[in-house]
Every structure is written in structure tokens, then in C-alpha cells.
Design an enzyme around this catalytic site. Sequence first.
Site, PDB file in Angstrom:
ATOM      1  N   CYS A   1      -0.965 -45.950  98.453  1.00  0.00           N
ATOM      2  CA  CYS A   1       0.409 -46.249  98.848  1.00  0.00           C
ATOM      3  C   CYS A   1       0.510 -46.059 100.353  1.00  0.00           C
ATOM      4  O   CYS A   1       0.329 -44.944 100.851  1.00  0.00           O
ATOM      5  CB  CYS A   1       1.408 -45.343  98.134  1.00  0.00           C
ATOM      6  SG  CYS A   1       3.109 -45.556  98.697  1.00  0.00           S
TER       7      CYS A   1
ATOM      8  N   HIS B   1      -2.471 -57.169  95.029  1.00  0.00           N
ATOM      9  CA  HIS B   1      -1.239 -57.813  95.460  1.00  0.00           C
ATOM     10  C   HIS B   1      -1.345 -59.324  95.316  1.00  0.00           C
ATOM     11  O   HIS B   1      -2.386 -59.914  95.613  1.00  0.00           O
ATOM     12  CB  HIS B   1      -0.944 -57.491  96.928  1.00  0.00           C
ATOM     13  CG  HIS B   1      -0.675 -56.046  97.179  1.00  0.00           C
ATOM     14  ND1 HIS B   1       0.578 -55.495  97.102  1.00  0.00           N
ATOM     15  CD2 HIS B   1      -1.520 -55.030  97.498  1.00  0.00           C
ATOM     16  CE1 HIS B   1       0.502 -54.198  97.364  1.00  0.00           C
ATOM     17  NE2 HIS B   1      -0.760 -53.895  97.598  1.00  0.00           N
TER      18      HIS B   1
ATOM     19  N   GLU C   1       6.808 -53.656  92.557  1.00  0.00           N
ATOM     20  CA  GLU C   1       5.615 -52.825  92.414  1.00  0.00           C
ATOM     21  C   GLU C   1       5.348 -52.523  90.944  1.00  0.00           C
ATOM     22  O   GLU C   1       6.258 -52.140  90.201  1.00  0.00           O
ATOM     23  CB  GLU C   1       5.780 -51.517  93.197  1.00  0.00           C
ATOM     24  CG  GLU C   1       5.868 -51.712  94.703  1.00  0.00           C
ATOM     25  CD  GLU C   1       5.622 -50.439  95.463  1.00  0.00           C
ATOM     26  OE1 GLU C   1       4.568 -49.799  95.245  1.00  0.00           O
ATOM     27  OE2 GLU C   1       6.483 -50.057  96.283  1.00  0.00           O
TER      28      GLU C   1
ATOM     29  N   CYS D   1       6.889 -51.386 100.724  1.00  0.00           N
ATOM     30  CA  CYS D   1       5.546 -51.174 100.178  1.00  0.00           C
ATOM     31  C   CYS D   1       4.556 -51.366 101.319  1.00  0.00           C
ATOM     32  O   CYS D   1       4.415 -52.481 101.836  1.00  0.00           O
ATOM     33  CB  CYS D   1       5.264 -52.150  99.040  1.00  0.00           C
ATOM     34  SG  CYS D   1       3.584 -52.004  98.364  1.00  0.00           S
TER      35      CYS D   1
ATOM     36  N   GLY E   1       1.592 -53.466 100.447  1.00  0.00           N
ATOM     37  CA  GLY E   1       2.116 -54.820 100.287  1.00  0.00           C
ATOM     38  C   GLY E   1       2.333 -55.504 101.618  1.00  0.00           C
ATOM     39  O   GLY E   1       2.029 -56.695 101.777  1.00  0.00           O
TER      40      GLY E   1
END
Length: 279
Positions: free
Chosen positions: A73, A164, A213, A222, A225
Site C-alpha cells: 500500500c 491493477h 480497491e 491508492c 494505484g
Amino acid sequence: MKFTKMHGCGNDYIYVDGAKEQIPQEQKPEIVKRLSDRHFGIGGDGVIFINPSKEADFEMEMYNMDGSRAEMCGNGIRCVAKFVYDEGLTDKTSISVISCGKIKYLDLFLEDGRVSTVKVNMGTPILKASDIPVISDGDKVIRERIEVEDKIYEMTCVSMGNPHAVIFMDDVSTLFLDKIGPLFENHVRFPKRINTEFVKVLDKEHVEMRVWERGTGETLACGTGACAVTVACILNGLTKEQVTVKLLGGNLQIQWDRKDNVVYMTGPAVTVFKGEISI
């Protein structure tokens, strides 16, 4: 159990010092779900345990709000850096953090003796379809068609430690993400589910993004992301190598250094409050 609530661009997690709070591993998923509940718990996109490590300065053990383990993350790891420095667990302004066996390197920037901004070396983007993973006939997935509920989209898939799918659109503000997000997340083409970014390119240096997510739902930001979006933009010839990614919770600065094939993310880390809760 003592905890600290923190966020990076609104992507909020509950942080626990794993060296001080000894919680049996098998109990963590259920505890995470209770703590993350925004009505009956503390509230957050998940829980991150900060543990000692032999391989790096610290370990980040991250869980989504549904109790599932997540590999990485970007917003969360910046807050890990702020936590360990502000709490006196380190006096270094360059640290390493390991998560699911992968080490990231972070530079900490201070204001009034506390961490305000963190730059993270997010490593090399993974583009091979089978390593992301995404089911595809090709080796890479760039502008590849995918059918979701009788509608055709084009996706570019990237892993930044977690998977992703990036979808470019003319408008993201009116998107019903609560409806479409789960359809992408649980699509048969994604064996480990997927984080999905819906992106509007504003110009060569700015993009706007919303994200669904896996295991959490729509979040305000994110980090991985935003990195995946930047890589996808560059692969499709839409932006330069350094991009400001505008998220619902704030902005992140992302750079894909093509020469070294490394992605850098720079953004804020904020402490909201501290507390103690019975588990």
C-alpha cells in the site's frame, strides 16, 4: 490495544506497533474487520501492523478492511515511515520497509521535527500478464478489451506489488463505482482479484483518478494505484514520465524513471489521532 489512526491523501488505516501489541496471527483477520468498521469500530480502510524485521528496518503487515492480507500500500507505507520516526523507533530519514517479502526504500522529509512528506522507491512495475496476474493471450495487457456486464472497456494492467487494471475514460466524476467496482474486482480474468483505476487524462502532466480497491471498495486514494496509472499513461503515450495524480483525497507526485525502470511516489503522511481499544 494501543493504536494510531493515520492517512495518506485520505487513504486511512489503523496502525499498531506489533512489537508492543502481541496478537495471535490467526485472530488478526477478524480483529481487522472489527477495527475497520466505520460504525462499530475505529474506522479505516484496513489495519497495518508495524513489526520488527531482520531483512529491513521494519516490516509492514497490511490487511484490507475485509480481513484479507494485502501485499503493498503506497499510502500506507508512507504513514509507516511517519509512525516509526515520530514515535522515536528510528532517527534515520532514509529507511527500508519490507512487506510480503518485498523491500521498499523511503526518504523522509521533516517539518518542525516530524515527518510531513515521504518519497518511496516503489520498485519496478510488473507488466507480464501471468505475474500480475491477469488472464490474457498476450505477454502484456495494454489497451486490451475486457467485457464487464455486456459493456466493452479497454484496460492496461500493471502490478506494483499488487495487481491493477487501469481504465481510461472521458469522465470519472459521474461513475457509479459501487456498481462497477465489484464487477471488475471479481472478474474471472483476475485470479487474485484486482484493484481498478478509472482515469481521465487532463494533460501531459496531470491525470484524475478514482479507484476501487479489492477487499475494501472505493477509497479516497491508492498509492500503488497512482503508480500503476502513471505507468499505464506512459505506456499508452498519454503523459510525460512525471505526473501529478489527482485523487479524491489529494495529490500524489509519481515518476517512472524509464532508464532505471523504477517508479517513485511522493506524498503526505498525516496522523489523525491516537487511542486505546479493547479487542
